[in-house]
Design a protein around this motif. Sequence first.
Motif, PDB file in Angstrom:
ATOM      1  N   GLU A  94       0.823  -1.209   0.000  1.00 63.57           N
ATOM      2  CA  GLU A  94       0.000   0.000   0.000  1.00 63.57           C
ATOM      3  C   GLU A  94       0.857   1.259   0.000  1.00 63.57           C
ATOM      4  N   TYR A  95       1.941   1.246   0.767  1.00 58.34           N
ATOM      5  CA  TYR A  95       2.794   2.432   0.886  1.00 58.34           C
ATOM      6  C   TYR A  95       3.436   2.788  -0.451  1.00 58.34           C
ATOM      7  N   VAL A  96       4.027   1.793  -1.119  1.00 61.29           N
ATOM      8  CA  VAL A  96       4.772   2.101  -2.340  1.00 61.29           C
ATOM      9  C   VAL A  96       3.859   2.396  -3.518  1.00 61.29           C
ATOM     10  N   LYS A  97       2.597   2.046  -3.421  1.00 63.99           N
ATOM     11  CA  LYS A  97       1.665   2.326  -4.512  1.00 63.99           C
ATOM     12  C   LYS A  97       1.574   3.821  -4.794  1.00 63.99           C
ATOM     13  N   ALA A  98       1.782   4.637  -3.763  1.00 66.77           N
ATOM     14  CA  ALA A  98       1.664   6.086  -3.914  1.00 66.77           C
ATOM     15  C   ALA A  98       2.662   6.642  -4.919  1.00 66.77           C
ATOM     16  N   PHE A  99       3.829   6.014  -5.058  1.00 69.54           N
ATOM     17  CA  PHE A  99       4.820   6.496  -6.028  1.00 69.54           C
ATOM     18  C   PHE A  99       5.186   5.416  -7.042  1.00 69.54           C
ATOM     19  N   ASP A 100       4.266   4.464  -7.256  1.00 69.80           N
ATOM     20  CA  ASP A 100       4.442   3.384  -8.232  1.00 69.80           C
ATOM     21  C   ASP A 100       5.710   2.582  -7.963  1.00 69.80           C
ATOM     22  N   GLY A 101       5.969   2.369  -6.677  1.00 66.73           N
ATOM     23  CA  GLY A 101       7.117   1.548  -6.288  1.00 66.73           C
ATOM     24  C   GLY A 101       6.803   0.060  -6.369  1.00 66.73           C
ATOM     25  N   ILE A 102       7.817  -0.739  -6.084  1.00 65.87           N
ATOM     26  CA  ILE A 102       7.714  -2.188  -6.198  1.00 65.87           C
ATOM     27  C   ILE A 102       8.231  -2.829  -4.915  1.00 65.87           C
ATOM     28  N   ILE A 103       7.531  -3.838  -4.438  1.00 65.03           N
ATOM     29  CA  ILE A 103       8.059  -4.702  -3.386  1.00 65.03           C
ATOM     30  C   ILE A 103       8.551  -5.980  -4.056  1.00 65.03           C
ATOM     31  N   ALA A 104       9.847  -6.259  -3.886  1.00 63.40           N
ATOM     32  CA  ALA A 104      10.462  -7.463  -4.458  1.00 63.40           C
ATOM     33  C   ALA A 104      10.614  -8.496  -3.343  1.00 63.40           C
ATOM     34  N   GLN A 105       9.880  -9.572  -3.447  1.00 61.78           N
ATOM     35  CA  GLN A 105       9.788 -10.544  -2.361  1.00 61.78           C
ATOM     36  C   GLN A 105      10.722 -11.733  -2.550  1.00 61.78           C
ATOM     37  N   HIS A 106      11.448 -12.042  -1.475  1.00 60.32           N
ATOM     38  CA  HIS A 106      12.171 -13.314  -1.361  1.00 60.32           C
ATOM     39  C   HIS A 106      11.163 -14.318  -0.818  1.00 60.32           C
ATOM     40  N   ALA A 107      10.620 -15.160  -1.687  1.00 60.89           N
ATOM     41  CA  ALA A 107       9.474 -16.008  -1.336  1.00 60.89           C
ATOM     42  C   ALA A 107       9.936 -17.269  -0.604  1.00 60.89           C
ATOM     43  N   GLU A 108       9.828 -17.235   0.704  1.00 68.29           N
ATOM     44  CA  GLU A 108      10.239 -18.380   1.521  1.00 68.29           C
ATOM     45  C   GLU A 108       9.481 -18.336   2.844  1.00 68.29           C
ATOM     46  N   GLU A 109       8.574 -19.273   3.015  1.00 67.67           N
ATOM     47  CA  GLU A 109       7.883 -19.377   4.296  1.00 67.67           C
ATOM     48  C   GLU A 109       8.871 -19.948   5.317  1.00 67.67           C
ATOM     49  N   PRO A 110       9.369 -19.127   6.267  1.00 69.95           N
ATOM     50  CA  PRO A 110      10.484 -19.562   7.120  1.00 69.95           C
ATOM     51  C   PRO A 110      10.156 -20.739   8.023  1.00 69.95           C
ATOM     52  N   ARG A 111       8.896 -20.920   8.343  1.00 71.80           N
ATOM     53  CA  ARG A 111       8.544 -22.043   9.213  1.00 71.80           C
ATOM     54  C   ARG A 111       8.616 -23.382   8.489  1.00 71.80           C
ATOM     55  N   LEU A 112       8.682 -23.332   7.157  1.00 74.05           N
ATOM     56  CA  LEU A 112       8.805 -24.563   6.379  1.00 74.05           C
ATOM     57  C   LEU A 112      10.245 -24.862   5.964  1.00 74.05           C
ATOM     58  N   THR A 113      11.157 -23.939   6.234  1.00 74.38           N
ATOM     59  CA  THR A 113      12.545 -24.118   5.780  1.00 74.38           C
ATOM     60  C   THR A 113      13.543 -24.118   6.938  1.00 74.38           C
ATOM     61  N   GLU A 114      13.074 -24.188   8.147  1.00 75.15           N
ATOM     62  CA  GLU A 114      13.980 -24.152   9.292  1.00 75.15           C
ATOM     63  C   GLU A 114      14.975 -25.313   9.223  1.00 75.15           C
ATOM     64  N   GLY A 115      16.250 -24.982   9.251  1.00 75.53           N
ATOM     65  CA  GLY A 115      17.299 -25.997   9.193  1.00 75.53           C
ATOM     66  C   GLY A 115      17.545 -26.588   7.819  1.00 75.53           C
ATOM     67  N   ALA A 116      16.878 -26.062   6.788  1.00 73.47           N
ATOM     68  CA  ALA A 116      16.999 -26.632   5.444  1.00 73.47           C
ATOM     69  C   ALA A 116      18.392 -26.424   4.869  1.00 73.47           C
ATOM     70  N   GLN A 117      18.867 -27.413   4.145  1.00 73.32           N
ATOM     71  CA  GLN A 117      20.208 -27.372   3.564  1.00 73.32           C
ATOM     72  C   GLN A 117      20.209 -27.456   2.038  1.00 73.32           C
ATOM     73  N   MET A 118      19.114 -27.941   1.461  1.00 72.16           N
ATOM     74  CA  MET A 118      19.031 -28.101   0.009  1.00 72.16           C
ATOM     75  C   MET A 118      17.576 -28.372  -0.352  1.00 72.16           C
ATOM     76  N   HIS A 119      17.300 -28.547  -1.634  1.00 78.12           N
ATOM     77  CA  HIS A 119      15.955 -28.862  -2.102  1.00 78.12           C
ATOM     78  C   HIS A 119      15.457 -30.161  -1.474  1.00 78.12           C
ATOM     79  N   GLU A 120      14.201 -30.138  -1.038  1.00 78.50           N
ATOM     80  CA  GLU A 120      13.598 -31.342  -0.479  1.00 78.50           C
ATOM     81  C   GLU A 120      13.151 -32.260  -1.609  1.00 78.50           C
ATOM     82  N   GLY A 121      13.742 -33.449  -1.633  1.00 81.54           N
ATOM     83  CA  GLY A 121      13.407 -34.384  -2.698  1.00 81.54           C
ATOM     84  C   GLY A 121      14.221 -35.650  -2.571  1.00 81.54           C
TER      85      GLY A 121
END
Length: 425
Positions: A165-192
């Motif tokens: 909402e804040y950056v919309k006033a000046f047409d700014g952008i929020i660039a998100q690092h998409a990572e739900e931290p509760r699902l990656t705690e202690g993660a070392q590599m791709h789960e597979g």
Amino acid sequence: MSAYLITNVSVVGGAPTDLLIRDGVVAETGTGLAAPDATVVDGTGLVALPGLVDLHTHLREPGREDAETVESGSRAAALGGYTAVCAMANTSPVADTAGVVEQVWRLGREAGLVDVQPIGAVTVGLAGERLAELGAMADSAARVRIFSDDGHCVADPRLMRRALEYVKAFDGIIAQHAEEPRLTEGAQMHEGEVSTRLGLTGWPAVAEEAIIARDVLLAEHVGSRLHICHVSTAGSVEVLRQAKARGVRVTAEVTPHHLLLTDEKAATYDPVYKVNPPLRTTTDIAALRAALAEGVIDIIATDHAPHAVEDKECEWAYARPGMLGLETALSIALDVLGPQWDLIAERMSRAPARIAGLADHGHAPAPGAPANLTLVDPAARRTIEPAELASRSRNTPYARMTLPGRIVATFLRGEPTVLDGKAVK
């Protein structure tokens, strides 16, 4: 200012022509051009592209000058064919105030090798608790328009909504690092399959996909601009495809390493392959490549992440995530996409310049256009030697790999920063 006449060069893969550069712009194009006062650059066999633009670069200064400085990172960028880079906020101190972003901006201007556009932090200290000085950074000399806590997800949905909402006033952008931290705690590599075989804690794809799904809904609700950093999974591609079909104002990037390398590299336990988000599977790579060609993913961004020796040459569990990318990105793009010059120009120059609002960048070499361009030798192949890289760090995953393409020259506002493959200063 100096004048340069580039002869017999293919502009974005087209028929050979001459380019006369004068007073910082492309003054004239055509065949058989003559300019007695101009320095001649033989472009035979070369391709001229609009100068590359990177939306995701870590320059480490201030605070970790042992890993990189604005100057050394700018030199690496110029050698990679870039004329502009966006510098991430996870410095020390964090770029969460007008003073710090102006410092980075001024250091870039002093280096004079590429245009350095700072990215401001979304939250104070990247802590995810309260918004940083977004308005002050936007009004500063650096004119910040992109904000990101990259390396940290803005996990609180209420805070993420407020930022949008804040950056919309000046047409700014929020660039998100998409990572739900509760699902990656202690993660070392791709789960597979590979993480199970190696006995390493996995980083599940859904941790990325869930945040992207949430944030496109928030961006749609607010009507603001959202950018997704380093997309890495096939599921994320599908979320983005659906969001774009609905008209959500979302853009996305993919890194060169997520287009080429898989989680099998973790079996070597070489920390150079540890990155966040982690290397994924061949299925994910195929989806990312298709999405890049389709435009569901808008750009290639390097996520250039230099690290000091002690942060990488250690046990896998303790190593910092990240890889170098600026000096090899175009070669990886050529390796993955082939000589699709217009697509490469769009994904590595025009689109990132549009997203970042860098009006002087991303223009095809045409009369009157700012002379920000790069010359590439598509027939050349080069073996990557870490010791020869301009970056202060050596954590490249492409060491001793032979890759296609060589940057012959880079011009920033008509002045060469690279000639004959070497930095001018």
